[in-house]
Write a protein that holds these residues in place. Structure first.
Motif, short mmCIF file in Angstrom:
data_model
loop_
_atom_site.label_atom_id
_atom_site.label_comp_id
_atom_site.label_asym_id
_atom_site.label_seq_id
_atom_site.Cartn_x
_atom_site.Cartn_y
_atom_site.Cartn_z
N ARG A 83 0.82 -1.22 0.00
CA ARG A 83 0.00 0.00 0.00
C ARG A 83 0.85 1.27 0.00
N ASP A 84 2.12 1.17 0.46
CA ASP A 84 3.01 2.33 0.50
C ASP A 84 3.55 2.69 -0.88
N VAL A 85 3.55 1.74 -1.82
CA VAL A 85 4.20 1.98 -3.11
C VAL A 85 3.29 1.75 -4.31
N MET A 86 2.07 1.22 -4.09
CA MET A 86 1.21 0.90 -5.24
C MET A 86 0.67 2.17 -5.90
N ARG A 87 0.23 2.00 -7.14
CA ARG A 87 -0.31 3.12 -7.92
C ARG A 87 -1.82 3.00 -7.99
N VAL A 88 -2.48 4.12 -7.82
CA VAL A 88 -3.94 4.18 -7.93
C VAL A 88 -4.30 5.44 -8.73
N PRO A 89 -5.40 5.37 -9.53
CA PRO A 89 -6.19 4.17 -9.81
C PRO A 89 -5.47 3.26 -10.80
N ALA A 90 -5.94 2.02 -10.89
CA ALA A 90 -5.35 1.06 -11.82
C ALA A 90 -6.26 0.88 -13.02
N ALA A 91 -5.68 0.90 -14.21
CA ALA A 91 -6.46 0.66 -15.43
C ALA A 91 -6.94 -0.79 -15.43
N SER A 92 -8.15 -1.01 -15.92
CA SER A 92 -8.70 -2.36 -16.03
C SER A 92 -9.69 -2.39 -17.19
N VAL A 93 -10.11 -3.60 -17.58
CA VAL A 93 -11.10 -3.75 -18.64
C VAL A 93 -12.16 -4.74 -18.17
N ARG A 108 -3.53 2.98 -25.36
CA ARG A 108 -3.82 4.27 -24.71
C ARG A 108 -3.14 4.39 -23.35
N GLU A 109 -3.16 3.31 -22.57
CA GLU A 109 -2.56 3.33 -21.23
C GLU A 109 -1.05 3.11 -21.27
N GLN A 110 -0.53 2.71 -22.46
CA GLN A 110 0.89 2.44 -22.63
C GLN A 110 1.38 1.39 -21.64
N VAL A 111 0.63 0.29 -21.54
CA VAL A 111 1.00 -0.83 -20.69
C VAL A 111 0.96 -2.11 -21.52
N GLY A 112 1.59 -3.17 -21.00
CA GLY A 112 1.62 -4.43 -21.71
C GLY A 112 0.51 -5.37 -21.32
N ALA A 113 -0.23 -5.06 -20.26
CA ALA A 113 -1.33 -5.91 -19.82
C ALA A 113 -2.19 -5.13 -18.83
N VAL A 114 -3.43 -5.56 -18.70
CA VAL A 114 -4.34 -4.95 -17.74
C VAL A 114 -5.17 -6.04 -17.06
N PRO A 115 -5.59 -5.80 -15.81
CA PRO A 115 -6.47 -6.75 -15.16
C PRO A 115 -7.84 -6.76 -15.83
N VAL A 116 -8.47 -7.92 -15.84
CA VAL A 116 -9.84 -8.06 -16.32
C VAL A 116 -10.73 -8.19 -15.09
N VAL A 117 -11.78 -7.39 -15.02
CA VAL A 117 -12.63 -7.38 -13.82
C VAL A 117 -14.07 -7.71 -14.20
N ASP A 118 -14.82 -8.22 -13.20
CA ASP A 118 -16.24 -8.49 -13.43
C ASP A 118 -17.05 -7.27 -13.03
N ALA A 119 -18.37 -7.42 -12.96
CA ALA A 119 -19.25 -6.28 -12.69
C ALA A 119 -19.03 -5.69 -11.31
N GLY A 162 -11.01 -16.59 -29.08
CA GLY A 162 -11.65 -15.61 -28.20
C GLY A 162 -11.86 -14.28 -28.89
N ASP A 163 -12.93 -13.60 -28.50
CA ASP A 163 -13.23 -12.29 -29.07
C ASP A 163 -13.35 -11.21 -28.01
N THR A 164 -13.31 -11.58 -26.73
CA THR A 164 -13.45 -10.61 -25.65
C THR A 164 -12.31 -10.78 -24.65
N ALA A 165 -12.21 -9.82 -23.76
CA ALA A 165 -11.16 -9.87 -22.74
C ALA A 165 -11.24 -11.15 -21.92
N ALA A 166 -12.46 -11.57 -21.56
CA ALA A 166 -12.64 -12.75 -20.71
C ALA A 166 -12.23 -14.04 -21.43
N THR A 167 -12.40 -14.10 -22.74
CA THR A 167 -12.05 -15.32 -23.47
C THR A 167 -10.59 -15.32 -23.92
N LEU A 168 -9.94 -14.16 -23.87
CA LEU A 168 -8.53 -14.07 -24.26
C LEU A 168 -7.58 -14.05 -23.07
#
Length: 287
Positions: A83-93, A108-119, A162-168
């Motif tokens: 928590r002392d060093v993490m970055r917020v907010p975090a990009a997700s899809v 756009r975010e200039q990152v190599g990967a992003v977390p996939v989140v549910d509702a 796969g065609d979506t983030a969840a399937t890829l």
């Protein structure tokens, strides 16, 4: 850290050393590498002795995000936490985001990967450039001939459908808790060969992200910083702190002087708990 761990760290550092003479800038870099590996080895040692639970397992990778860097960690505490060093907010899809939108998000975010989140913002996986490349490869050439082509198709076919983030995405994801030690998060990142870790709360919801660069910056500390922190601990544990002096050389802390021995064992334990401290030498005489 044990003698075995010290030897392992030194061996790893020598393995990375260049065959030609070091430049003036190379020796500090190698010293920083040894300290980082030492912190990772110490975290691994704690795991092997059962002092702390291991994190959830999974895979994923990214480059550091372009969001604002975290503030320099406060050194008043002996142990740094995620928590002392993490970055917020975090990009997700979201899981239902289409393939092309995921690709645009990474660009756009200039990152190599992003977390996939549910509702409910729970992290369910990580989608990376590698996952998208598998899709793009199958799209570009769906059929290849020969044994190599069949092997290639076998590995990529399911991913490419796969065609979506969840399937890829790759799952289950590797995540860390905000209260985890920075050294343990570094061990997790090194063990899983990840450049970036999602940070989740106790319910698995995304609260931030920590990169290897953040972990390195927190762990690689010079002797002056370690000495200042050790002196702070001396002031908190000893009723007459000015009778004990602190010196630090290459991460080894030496305490010298005279003091009541009653609180000294607790002080030594606190100093050993400082991240990247290689060893503690007790040269305090009893009053």
């Amino acid at each position: 850290m044990s003698d075995f761990e010290h030897r392992s760290v030194e061996t790893e550092a020598r393995r990375t050393a260049p065959g030609r003479p070091w430049t003036p800038q190379e020796e500090p870099r190698q010293d920083a590498l040894r300290r980082y590996l030492g912190a990772v080895a110490a975290a691994a040692s704690r795991r092997s002795t059962g002092e702390e639970p291991a994190p959830a397992s999974g895979t994923g990778s990214t480059e550091p995000p372009v969001t604002a860097a975290p503030e320099p960690p406060v050194r008043g505490s002996a142990v740094l936490h995620v928590r002392d060093v993490m970055r917020v907010p975090a990009a997700s899809v979201p899981g239902d985001m289409p393939f092309l939108e995921v690709a645009r998000t990474l660009a756009r975010e200039q990152v190599g990967a992003v977390p996939v989140v549910d509702a409910d913002d729970h992290v369910i996986g990580v989608v990376s450039e590698s996952d998208l490349l598998a899709k793009a490869a199958v799209m570009a050439e769906p059929h290849r001939h020969g044994s190599v082509g069949r092997l290639w198709q076998h590995r990529l076919y399911e991913k490419g459908q796969g065609d979506t983030a969840a399937t890829l995405m790759t799952f289950p994801p590797v995540t860390v808790h905000p209260a985890a030690r920075v050294s343990d998060a570094a061990w997790t990142a090194a063990h899983a060969r990840l450049k970036r870790l999602p940070v989740t709360d106790h319910r698995g919801r995304l609260v931030g992200v920590v990169s290897r660069r953040d972990l390195l910056r927190a762990l690689i500390r010079d002797d002056a910083e370690i000495r200042a922190e050790a002196e702070s601990l001396v002031g908190r544990h000893l009723p007459v702190p000015h009778t004990v002096e602190v010196s630090v050389e290459n991460g080894t802390v030496t305490l010298t002087g005279r003091a009541d021995r009653t609180p000294v064992p607790e002080l030594l334990a606190a100093v050993r708990d400082i991240d990247v401290v290689a060893d503690v030498v007790d040269a305090v005489e009893a009053i």
